[in-house]
Design a protein around this motif. Structure first.
Motif, PDB file in Angstrom:
ATOM      1  N   ALA A   1      62.006  16.825  59.380  1.00  0.00           N
ATOM      2  CA  ALA A   1      61.720  17.705  60.518  1.00  0.00           C
ATOM      3  C   ALA A   1      61.965  19.168  60.157  1.00  0.00           C
ATOM      4  CB  ALA A   1      62.579  17.307  61.713  1.00  0.00           C
ATOM      5  N   ILE A   2      63.042  19.447  59.429  1.00  0.00           N
ATOM      6  CA  ILE A   2      63.331  20.816  58.998  1.00  0.00           C
ATOM      7  C   ILE A   2      62.210  21.325  58.095  1.00  0.00           C
ATOM      8  CG2 ILE A   2      64.895  22.275  57.636  1.00  0.00           C
ATOM      9  CD1 ILE A   2      67.179  20.397  58.575  1.00  0.00           C
ATOM     10  N   ARG A   3      61.793  20.478  57.152  1.00  0.00           N
ATOM     11  CA  ARG A   3      60.706  20.878  56.249  1.00  0.00           C
ATOM     12  C   ARG A   3      59.416  21.133  57.015  1.00  0.00           C
ATOM     13  NH1 ARG A   3      63.040  16.897  52.269  1.00  0.00           N
ATOM     14  NH2 ARG A   3      63.870  18.219  50.618  1.00  0.00           N
ATOM     15  N   THR A   4      59.127  20.304  58.000  1.00  0.00           N
ATOM     16  CA  THR A   4      57.899  20.477  58.792  1.00  0.00           C
ATOM     17  C   THR A   4      57.890  21.822  59.495  1.00  0.00           C
ATOM     18  OG1 THR A   4      57.736  18.085  59.135  1.00  0.00           O
ATOM     19  CG2 THR A   4      56.514  19.494  60.655  1.00  0.00           C
ATOM     20  N   VAL A   5      59.010  22.199  60.102  1.00  0.00           N
ATOM     21  CA  VAL A   5      59.097  23.483  60.809  1.00  0.00           C
ATOM     22  C   VAL A   5      58.955  24.648  59.823  1.00  0.00           C
ATOM     23  CG1 VAL A   5      60.633  24.995  62.139  1.00  0.00           C
ATOM     24  CG2 VAL A   5      60.450  22.574  62.713  1.00  0.00           C
ATOM     25  N   VAL A   6      59.644  24.555  58.687  1.00  0.00           N
ATOM     26  CA  VAL A   6      59.595  25.634  57.689  1.00  0.00           C
ATOM     27  C   VAL A   6      58.190  25.778  57.125  1.00  0.00           C
ATOM     28  CG1 VAL A   6      60.423  26.335  55.402  1.00  0.00           C
ATOM     29  CG2 VAL A   6      62.037  25.512  57.112  1.00  0.00           C
ATOM     30  N   TYR A   7      57.554  24.656  56.799  1.00  0.00           N
ATOM     31  CA  TYR A   7      56.201  24.718  56.235  1.00  0.00           C
ATOM     32  C   TYR A   7      55.209  25.249  57.263  1.00  0.00           C
ATOM     33  CZ  TYR A   7      58.094  21.808  52.450  1.00  0.00           C
ATOM     34  OH  TYR A   7      58.836  21.315  51.400  1.00  0.00           O
ATOM     35  N   ALA A   8      55.368  24.882  58.519  1.00  0.00           N
ATOM     36  CA  ALA A   8      54.476  25.381  59.563  1.00  0.00           C
ATOM     37  C   ALA A   8      54.666  26.883  59.760  1.00  0.00           C
ATOM     38  CB  ALA A   8      54.727  24.648  60.872  1.00  0.00           C
ATOM     39  N   ALA A   9      55.905  27.355  59.722  1.00  0.00           N
ATOM     40  CA  ALA A   9      56.176  28.779  59.892  1.00  0.00           C
ATOM     41  C   ALA A   9      55.642  29.585  58.706  1.00  0.00           C
ATOM     42  CB  ALA A   9      57.671  29.017  60.044  1.00  0.00           C
ATOM     43  N   GLY A  10      55.606  28.979  57.537  1.00  0.00           N
ATOM     44  CA  GLY A  10      55.140  29.693  56.357  1.00  0.00           C
ATOM     45  C   GLY A  10      53.676  29.469  56.043  1.00  0.00           C
ATOM     46  N   ALA A  11      52.951  28.829  56.930  1.00  0.00           N
ATOM     47  CA  ALA A  11      51.540  28.524  56.682  1.00  0.00           C
ATOM     48  C   ALA A  11      50.695  29.786  56.543  1.00  0.00           C
ATOM     49  CB  ALA A  11      50.991  27.646  57.790  1.00  0.00           C
ATOM     50  N   SER A  12      51.117  30.861  57.164  1.00  0.00           N
ATOM     51  CA  SER A  12      50.336  32.099  57.101  1.00  0.00           C
ATOM     52  C   SER A  12      50.500  32.829  55.763  1.00  0.00           C
ATOM     53  CB  SER A  12      50.738  33.031  58.240  1.00  0.00           C
ATOM     54  OG  SER A  12      52.091  33.410  58.099  1.00  0.00           O
ATOM     55  N   GLU A  13      51.548  32.488  55.027  1.00  0.00           N
ATOM     56  CA  GLU A  13      51.754  33.111  53.720  1.00  0.00           C
ATOM     57  C   GLU A  13      50.770  32.527  52.712  1.00  0.00           C
ATOM     58  OE1 GLU A  13      55.760  33.167  52.315  1.00  0.00           O
ATOM     59  OE2 GLU A  13      56.563  33.570  54.295  1.00  0.00           O
TER      60      GLU A  13
ATOM     61  N   MET B   1      62.146  33.748  56.607  1.00  0.00           N
ATOM     62  CA  MET B   1      62.170  32.314  56.454  1.00  0.00           C
ATOM     63  C   MET B   1      63.588  31.827  56.180  1.00  0.00           C
ATOM     64  SD  MET B   1      59.982  29.879  56.692  1.00  0.00           S
ATOM     65  CE  MET B   1      58.500  30.815  56.533  1.00  0.00           C
ATOM     66  N   LYS B   2      64.308  32.592  55.376  1.00  0.00           N
ATOM     67  CA  LYS B   2      65.702  32.249  55.075  1.00  0.00           C
ATOM     68  C   LYS B   2      66.521  32.174  56.367  1.00  0.00           C
ATOM     69  CE  LYS B   2      69.601  33.969  52.407  1.00  0.00           C
ATOM     70  NZ  LYS B   2      70.073  34.961  51.457  1.00  0.00           N
ATOM     71  N   GLN B   3      66.305  33.130  57.245  1.00  0.00           N
ATOM     72  CA  GLN B   3      67.033  33.171  58.507  1.00  0.00           C
ATOM     73  C   GLN B   3      66.645  32.002  59.404  1.00  0.00           C
ATOM     74  OE1 GLN B   3      66.599  36.943  60.423  1.00  0.00           O
ATOM     75  NE2 GLN B   3      68.737  36.971  61.046  1.00  0.00           N
ATOM     76  N   LEU B   4      65.377  31.604  59.378  1.00  0.00           N
ATOM     77  CA  LEU B   4      64.921  30.462  60.155  1.00  0.00           C
ATOM     78  C   LEU B   4      65.622  29.193  59.704  1.00  0.00           C
ATOM     79  CD1 LEU B   4      62.938  29.060  62.149  1.00  0.00           C
ATOM     80  CD2 LEU B   4      61.354  28.879  60.227  1.00  0.00           C
ATOM     81  N   ILE B   5      65.725  28.991  58.411  1.00  0.00           N
ATOM     82  CA  ILE B   5      66.395  27.798  57.876  1.00  0.00           C
ATOM     83  C   ILE B   5      67.860  27.782  58.294  1.00  0.00           C
ATOM     84  CG2 ILE B   5      67.079  26.603  55.766  1.00  0.00           C
ATOM     85  CD1 ILE B   5      64.512  27.829  54.487  1.00  0.00           C
ATOM     86  N   GLU B   6      68.535  28.920  58.176  1.00  0.00           N
ATOM     87  CA  GLU B   6      69.938  28.994  58.579  1.00  0.00           C
ATOM     88  C   GLU B   6      70.099  28.738  60.074  1.00  0.00           C
ATOM     89  OE1 GLU B   6      71.191  32.842  57.248  1.00  0.00           O
ATOM     90  OE2 GLU B   6      71.528  32.149  55.190  1.00  0.00           O
ATOM     91  N   THR B   7      69.190  29.258  60.885  1.00  0.00           N
ATOM     92  CA  THR B   7      69.251  29.068  62.335  1.00  0.00           C
ATOM     93  C   THR B   7      69.083  27.604  62.713  1.00  0.00           C
ATOM     94  OG1 THR B   7      68.319  31.274  62.660  1.00  0.00           O
ATOM     95  CG2 THR B   7      68.218  29.777  64.531  1.00  0.00           C
TER      96      THR B   7
END
Length: 76
Positions: free
Chosen positions: A54-66, A1-7
């Motif tokens: 928008a950044i938060r939406t992508v991060v929250y969607a990517a982490g929904a499985s956690e 997730m950290k790498q996704l945010i940086e990307t």
């Protein structure tokens, strides 16, 4: 997730080397603290906070499985 945010954030800013993501894990939550150069804050937040949302939406969607709740804080 950290790498996704940086990307996501590094192409938006003028000083990509100043992009830092710190992770704080607790029992039921994970907080990502994004810090950027002071002059890049406006670019990361965007007009009326649209880019930050928008950044938060992508991060929250990517982490929904956690199983933990994710939070993204943006600061200098």
């Amino acid at each position: 997730m950290k790498q996704l945010i940086e990307t996501i954030v590094k192409p938006l800013v003028d000083f990509p080397e100043d992009v830092r993501v710190n992770v704080m894990e607790e029992d039921q939550r994970v907080t990502y603290h994004l810090s950027v150069n002071k002059s890049d804050m406006g670019k990361v937040i965007g007009k009326q906070g649209r880019v930050a949302k928008a950044i938060r939406t992508v991060v929250y969607a990517a982490g929904a499985s956690e199983q933990k709740k994710l939070f993204l804080e943006i600061g200098e």
